[in-house]
Design a protein around this motif. Structure first.
Motif, PDB file in Angstrom:
ATOM      1  N   UNK A   1      -1.913  -4.677   5.387  1.00  0.00           N
ATOM      2  CA  UNK A   1      -2.819  -4.466   4.264  1.00  0.00           C
ATOM      3  C   UNK A   1      -2.472  -5.484   3.190  1.00  0.00           C
ATOM      4  N   UNK A   2      -3.338  -5.615   2.201  1.00  0.00           N
ATOM      5  CA  UNK A   2      -3.032  -6.530   1.098  1.00  0.00           C
ATOM      6  C   UNK A   2      -3.585  -5.976  -0.195  1.00  0.00           C
ATOM      7  N   UNK A   3      -3.009  -6.460  -1.301  1.00  0.00           N
ATOM      8  CA  UNK A   3      -3.453  -6.081  -2.635  1.00  0.00           C
ATOM      9  C   UNK A   3      -3.067  -7.208  -3.572  1.00  0.00           C
ATOM     10  N   UNK A   4      -3.664  -7.271  -4.759  1.00  0.00           N
ATOM     11  CA  UNK A   4      -3.288  -8.322  -5.716  1.00  0.00           C
ATOM     12  C   UNK A   4      -1.817  -8.231  -6.083  1.00  0.00           C
ATOM     13  N   UNK A   5      -1.179  -9.381  -6.255  1.00  0.00           N
ATOM     14  CA  UNK A   5       0.228  -9.393  -6.655  1.00  0.00           C
ATOM     15  C   UNK A   5       0.416  -8.842  -8.061  1.00  0.00           C
TER      16      UNK A   5
ATOM     17  N   UNK B   1      -3.191  -2.997 -11.404  1.00  0.00           N
ATOM     18  CA  UNK B   1      -2.838  -1.587 -11.566  1.00  0.00           C
ATOM     19  C   UNK B   1      -3.680  -0.731 -10.638  1.00  0.00           C
ATOM     20  N   UNK B   2      -3.112   0.414 -10.283  1.00  0.00           N
ATOM     21  CA  UNK B   2      -3.846   1.343  -9.450  1.00  0.00           C
ATOM     22  C   UNK B   2      -4.107   0.765  -8.063  1.00  0.00           C
ATOM     23  N   UNK B   3      -5.193   1.212  -7.452  1.00  0.00           N
ATOM     24  CA  UNK B   3      -5.539   0.742  -6.107  1.00  0.00           C
ATOM     25  C   UNK B   3      -6.572  -0.364  -6.115  1.00  0.00           C
ATOM     26  N   UNK B   4      -6.767  -1.010  -7.263  1.00  0.00           N
ATOM     27  CA  UNK B   4      -7.784  -2.053  -7.352  1.00  0.00           C
ATOM     28  C   UNK B   4      -7.425  -3.202  -6.422  1.00  0.00           C
ATOM     29  N   UNK B   5      -8.347  -3.587  -5.542  1.00  0.00           N
ATOM     30  CA  UNK B   5      -8.145  -4.718  -4.651  1.00  0.00           C
ATOM     31  C   UNK B   5      -7.394  -4.398  -3.372  1.00  0.00           C
ATOM     32  N   UNK B   6      -6.998  -3.140  -3.160  1.00  0.00           N
ATOM     33  CA  UNK B   6      -6.275  -2.782  -1.943  1.00  0.00           C
ATOM     34  C   UNK B   6      -7.233  -2.766  -0.751  1.00  0.00           C
ATOM     35  N   UNK B   7      -6.837  -3.426   0.341  1.00  0.00           N
ATOM     36  CA  UNK B   7      -7.625  -3.446   1.571  1.00  0.00           C
ATOM     37  C   UNK B   7      -6.689  -3.369   2.772  1.00  0.00           C
ATOM     38  N   UNK B   8      -7.205  -2.773   3.851  1.00  0.00           N
ATOM     39  CA  UNK B   8      -6.470  -2.709   5.113  1.00  0.00           C
ATOM     40  C   UNK B   8      -7.142  -3.637   6.118  1.00  0.00           C
TER      41      UNK B   8
END
Length: 377
Positions: A158-162, A165-172
């Motif tokens: 999965x990835x997310x912004x470095x 805050x929160x789950x913004x931008x989280x993807x699997x």
């Protein structure tokens, strides 16, 4: 006669209407008045506050600090709980103190460590707190290499912004091609690897993502209250497993959270999140602010927002141990009143009123607001 306490929350989450309720229902029976600012005129925190203003848009961090200092001086703020531009605000703590305002936030050095998740993971690893395997990626080739390595180890990537805050931008990441199956039901976080790689190769600028394994439940968010002496006053874990929520004082969660909060000087309120990697807890994220769900600790017989305000004012509440752990629960939505027009009203009985804003009907009282929301006591 004990004076009132004037608290300001800036651009805080909607759920912090309950934070505000708990400040007013404090066990010291101290009068509390709350000032709120936000960029959204329909934020429920504006209606829940005693006085409120819309924030100007587009301010740089430095300009926002000037705006915040003016607010504190004009409104007679005793305690400021900054969320927006927290790093810039805490860098000017001495100026806020000179204006008579205490900041309910960590020192700038602590905030800086946890603004960037890569820096945060490196820092907590250095003090022995387990973190998941991770890669910082900026282009398609780096993403593909990190995904292939995780899959080789048996993990789902999965990835997310470095930073964020929160789950913004989280993807699997999925290897399945895009199909009608992904258009059924509600949108989900899964994205086909091929589409992500194609988007990255077409992008004109690099991304800044953290790639890591998909961590498993339960998720445990440890709410911490830490004094300026770097010692924990309270640490309670809130557990999440699907819809079910609960509380824990198990040391497998609290011990690493204490190590982080005390080791990095996360003064006042912080929230440290863990999930499972195989059979062991690993760090997921660190928030240098009060969590939106902090008010849920009221089910354990503690009023943490008020304890934090006391600590910020120099009135140390001492070590706080919940007298009991509340039963498991779930979270449901409920109505909260909004202001009927876009310009929030200022209290006519407040000595800090300037008379520069148009008056509108008064927001509901705290009692009416709690009844409307179904908030827990």
């Amino acid at each position: 006669m004990v004076s009132r306490v004037r608290v300001w929350l800036n651009r805080t989450y909607a759920e912090n209407v309950f934070f505000m309720d708990q400040l007013r229902r404090n066990p010291s029976d101290r009068a509390v008045e709350i000032h709120a600012t936000h960029g959204d005129p329909d934020s429920p925190v504006l209606a829940a506050a005693d006085t409120a203003e819309l924030e100007p848009e587009g301010l740089s961090p430095a300009a926002y600090v000037e705006y915040a200092l003016t607010q504190c001086e004009r409104r007679g703020i005793d305690v400021f709980v900054p969320r927006l531009h927290q790093a810039a605000v805490v860098a000017h703590r001495a100026e806020f103190e000179a204006a008579g305002t205490a900041l309910l936030a960590p020192p700038p050095e602590a905030v800086a460590v946890f603004e960037d998740k890569v820096v945060a993971y490196q820092a907590v690893e250095s003090i022995g707190v387990p973190v998941p395997p991770w890669w910082r990626v900026r282009d398609a080739d780096e993403l593909l290499a990190s995904v292939e390595e995780l899959e080789r180890q048996g993990y789902r990537a999965c990835f997310k912004p470095a930073a964020g805050a929160g789950g913004v931008g989280f993807r699997m990441i999925t290897r399945e091609p895009f199909s009608l199956a992904q258009l059924k039901g509600f949108p989900g976080p899964q994205v086909p690897l091929g589409l992500v790689l194609e988007s990255l190769r077409r992008a004109e600028e690099p991304v800044d993502w953290l790639v890591m394994p998909r961590l498993e439940q339960p998720e445990v968010s440890v709410d911490c209250l830490t004094g300026p002496d770097n010692r924990i006053r309270l640490a309670v874990g809130r557990t999440k497993h699907g819809r079910r929520r609960g509380f824990t004082l198990h040391e497998q969660w609290l011990e690493p959270a204490r190590r982080i909060a005390e080791g990095f000087g996360l003064h006042h309120l912080s929230n440290i999140q863990f999930r499972m990697l195989g059979d062991r807890p690993v760090l997921m994220d660190v928030n240098t602010r009060p969590a939106g769900g902090l008010h849920q600790l009221a089910q354990c017989g503690v009023n943490v927002p008020w304890a934090a305000v006391r600590l910020a004012l120099g009135d140390d509440p001492g070590v706080i141990v919940p007298p009991f752990l509340g039963q498991d629960y779930t979270v449901v939505s409920g109505p909260r009143p909004l202001l009927p027009v876009t310009v929030p009203r200022q209290r006519t009985d407040s000595p800090t009123v300037t008379g520069t804003l148009d008056a509108v009907p008064a927001p509901a009282s705290p009692v009416e607001s709690r009844a409307a929301s179904g908030a827990l006591p």
